[in-house]
Design a protein around this motif. Sequence first.
Motif, PDB file in Angstrom:
ATOM      1  N   ARG A 155      -2.477  -0.321   6.347  1.00  0.00           N
ATOM      2  CA  ARG A 155      -2.534   0.931   5.189  1.00  0.00           C
ATOM      3  C   ARG A 155      -3.382   0.350   3.983  1.00  0.00           C
ATOM      4  O   ARG A 155      -3.251  -0.656   3.642  1.00  0.00           O
ATOM      5  CB  ARG A 155      -1.192   1.142   4.773  1.00  0.00           C
ATOM      6  CG  ARG A 155      -0.213   1.960   5.834  1.00  0.00           C
ATOM      7  CD  ARG A 155       1.191   2.370   5.417  1.00  0.00           C
ATOM      8  NE  ARG A 155       1.853   1.152   4.859  1.00  0.00           N
ATOM      9  CZ  ARG A 155       2.849   1.373   4.136  1.00  0.00           C
ATOM     10  NH1 ARG A 155       3.225   2.547   3.652  1.00  0.00           N
ATOM     11  NH2 ARG A 155       3.567   0.386   3.898  1.00  0.00           N
ATOM     12  N   LEU A 156      -4.059   1.276   3.383  1.00  0.00           N
ATOM     13  CA  LEU A 156      -4.448   1.184   2.138  1.00  0.00           C
ATOM     14  C   LEU A 156      -3.823   1.945   1.055  1.00  0.00           C
ATOM     15  O   LEU A 156      -4.226   2.063  -0.200  1.00  0.00           O
ATOM     16  CB  LEU A 156      -5.999   1.342   2.142  1.00  0.00           C
ATOM     17  CG  LEU A 156      -6.850   0.303   2.824  1.00  0.00           C
ATOM     18  CD1 LEU A 156      -8.517   0.661   2.729  1.00  0.00           C
ATOM     19  CD2 LEU A 156      -6.529  -1.224   2.317  1.00  0.00           C
ATOM     20  N   GLY A 157      -2.942   2.761   1.372  1.00  0.00           N
ATOM     21  CA  GLY A 157      -2.398   3.809   0.691  1.00  0.00           C
ATOM     22  C   GLY A 157      -1.098   4.243   1.485  1.00  0.00           C
ATOM     23  O   GLY A 157      -0.691   3.428   2.196  1.00  0.00           O
ATOM     24  N   GLU A 158      -0.500   5.361   0.960  1.00  0.00           N
ATOM     25  CA  GLU A 158       0.541   5.827   1.387  1.00  0.00           C
ATOM     26  C   GLU A 158       0.634   7.177   2.356  1.00  0.00           C
ATOM     27  O   GLU A 158       1.441   7.924   2.782  1.00  0.00           O
ATOM     28  CB  GLU A 158       1.408   6.321   0.123  1.00  0.00           C
ATOM     29  CG  GLU A 158       2.215   5.058  -0.530  1.00  0.00           C
ATOM     30  CD  GLU A 158       2.655   4.040   0.139  1.00  0.00           C
ATOM     31  OE1 GLU A 158       3.651   4.377   1.271  1.00  0.00           O
ATOM     32  OE2 GLU A 158       2.536   2.803  -0.265  1.00  0.00           O
ATOM     33  N   GLU A 159      -0.801   7.246   2.950  1.00  0.00           N
ATOM     34  CA  GLU A 159      -1.090   8.728   3.724  1.00  0.00           C
ATOM     35  C   GLU A 159      -0.462   8.591   4.944  1.00  0.00           C
ATOM     36  O   GLU A 159      -0.368   9.624   5.564  1.00  0.00           O
ATOM     37  CB  GLU A 159      -2.639   8.767   3.701  1.00  0.00           C
ATOM     38  CG  GLU A 159      -3.480   8.900   2.313  1.00  0.00           C
ATOM     39  CD  GLU A 159      -3.978   7.657   1.830  1.00  0.00           C
ATOM     40  OE1 GLU A 159      -3.715   6.388   2.444  1.00  0.00           O
ATOM     41  OE2 GLU A 159      -4.803   7.565   0.886  1.00  0.00           O
ATOM     42  N   PHE A 160      -0.302   7.206   5.697  1.00  0.00           N
ATOM     43  CA  PHE A 160       0.256   7.082   6.912  1.00  0.00           C
ATOM     44  C   PHE A 160       1.134   5.842   6.859  1.00  0.00           C
ATOM     45  O   PHE A 160       0.917   5.007   5.948  1.00  0.00           O
ATOM     46  CB  PHE A 160      -0.738   7.115   8.076  1.00  0.00           C
ATOM     47  CG  PHE A 160      -1.451   6.110   8.028  1.00  0.00           C
ATOM     48  CD1 PHE A 160      -1.377   4.936   8.914  1.00  0.00           C
ATOM     49  CD2 PHE A 160      -2.606   5.868   7.188  1.00  0.00           C
ATOM     50  CE1 PHE A 160      -1.984   3.713   9.146  1.00  0.00           C
ATOM     51  CE2 PHE A 160      -3.474   4.674   7.455  1.00  0.00           C
ATOM     52  CZ  PHE A 160      -3.074   3.689   8.174  1.00  0.00           C
ATOM     53  N   LYS A 161       1.819   5.478   7.780  1.00  0.00           N
ATOM     54  CA  LYS A 161       2.666   4.334   7.946  1.00  0.00           C
ATOM     55  C   LYS A 161       2.198   3.126   8.870  1.00  0.00           C
ATOM     56  O   LYS A 161       2.264   2.030   8.497  1.00  0.00           O
ATOM     57  CB  LYS A 161       4.170   4.782   8.252  1.00  0.00           C
ATOM     58  CG  LYS A 161       4.891   5.590   7.343  1.00  0.00           C
ATOM     59  CD  LYS A 161       4.622   5.000   5.562  1.00  0.00           C
ATOM     60  CE  LYS A 161       5.538   5.884   4.905  1.00  0.00           C
ATOM     61  NZ  LYS A 161       5.698   5.464   3.406  1.00  0.00           N
ATOM     62  N   ARG A 162       1.743   3.831   9.878  1.00  0.00           N
ATOM     63  CA  ARG A 162       1.280   2.774  10.842  1.00  0.00           C
ATOM     64  C   ARG A 162       0.565   3.415  12.078  1.00  0.00           C
ATOM     65  O   ARG A 162       0.474   4.662  12.134  1.00  0.00           O
ATOM     66  CB  ARG A 162       2.280   2.021  11.815  1.00  0.00           C
ATOM     67  CG  ARG A 162       3.425   2.719  12.455  1.00  0.00           C
ATOM     68  CD  ARG A 162       4.451   1.915  13.076  1.00  0.00           C
ATOM     69  NE  ARG A 162       5.551   1.792  11.848  1.00  0.00           N
ATOM     70  CZ  ARG A 162       6.404   0.921  12.142  1.00  0.00           C
ATOM     71  NH1 ARG A 162       6.765   0.157  13.238  1.00  0.00           N
ATOM     72  NH2 ARG A 162       7.050   0.577  11.042  1.00  0.00           N
ATOM     73  N   GLY A 163      -0.535   2.639  12.707  1.00  0.00           N
ATOM     74  CA  GLY A 163      -1.226   3.502  13.689  1.00  0.00           C
ATOM     75  C   GLY A 163      -2.202   2.635  14.458  1.00  0.00           C
ATOM     76  O   GLY A 163      -2.060   1.394  14.445  1.00  0.00           O
TER      77      GLY A 163
END
Length: 202
Positions: free
Chosen positions: A135-143
């Motif tokens: 992550r570089l922000g809060e747009e997603f949690k993991r992937g």
Amino acid sequence: MKKLIFSFLLCPFLLFSQEQQNTEDIVKDEKYNKGFFNLTKVSYTKVTSLEQELSGPGIGSGTVDLETDGTNAFALQTINGYFLNPYLSLGLGISLEGFISPTINTFPVFADVRVYFVDDYSSPFVFGNYGALMRLGEEFKRGNMFAVGAGYKFTVGKERRTALVTDISYSGRKMSMTDDSLKDSDNVLTTGGISIGIGVVF
């Protein structure tokens, strides 16, 4: 994390500087297909599929196809690797990646495998990437992410001291929008698209 990103992005420039300082003593293969290497490239992805998987009590589960008009991504990628032989290389890469519409910034960390068809200055190749999305922000949690594609390596200039690559690939990203794993999340975003890239081999 910042130190890791900085170290990977700085690596190609340090390698280039070292090669310039030791030109007379270098025994590095001039075909750019032996020993350690760095590949740094920029790429553009046109997202062709964008799906959101939703599930929850009372609503069941389902997949929504989202609009992809104007959805694309730009990335700066660097891979440090090693040629096991002139036809096969393994590497570890990172990337700074930004999606537009929706706005999502990712930091992929991935394994890279490349197979070259010719032991020469120029060669077609195929490659595959697989790894995790940081992550570089809060747009997603993991992937996670993957890419499979083909390209062409070639040298330029009379002395063939610069090696370039161009490639085209199909790439995908899968992101959990919750704190749960991708398997257990009730809100998962999946992308797929065609990517084109150009880079320099150090």
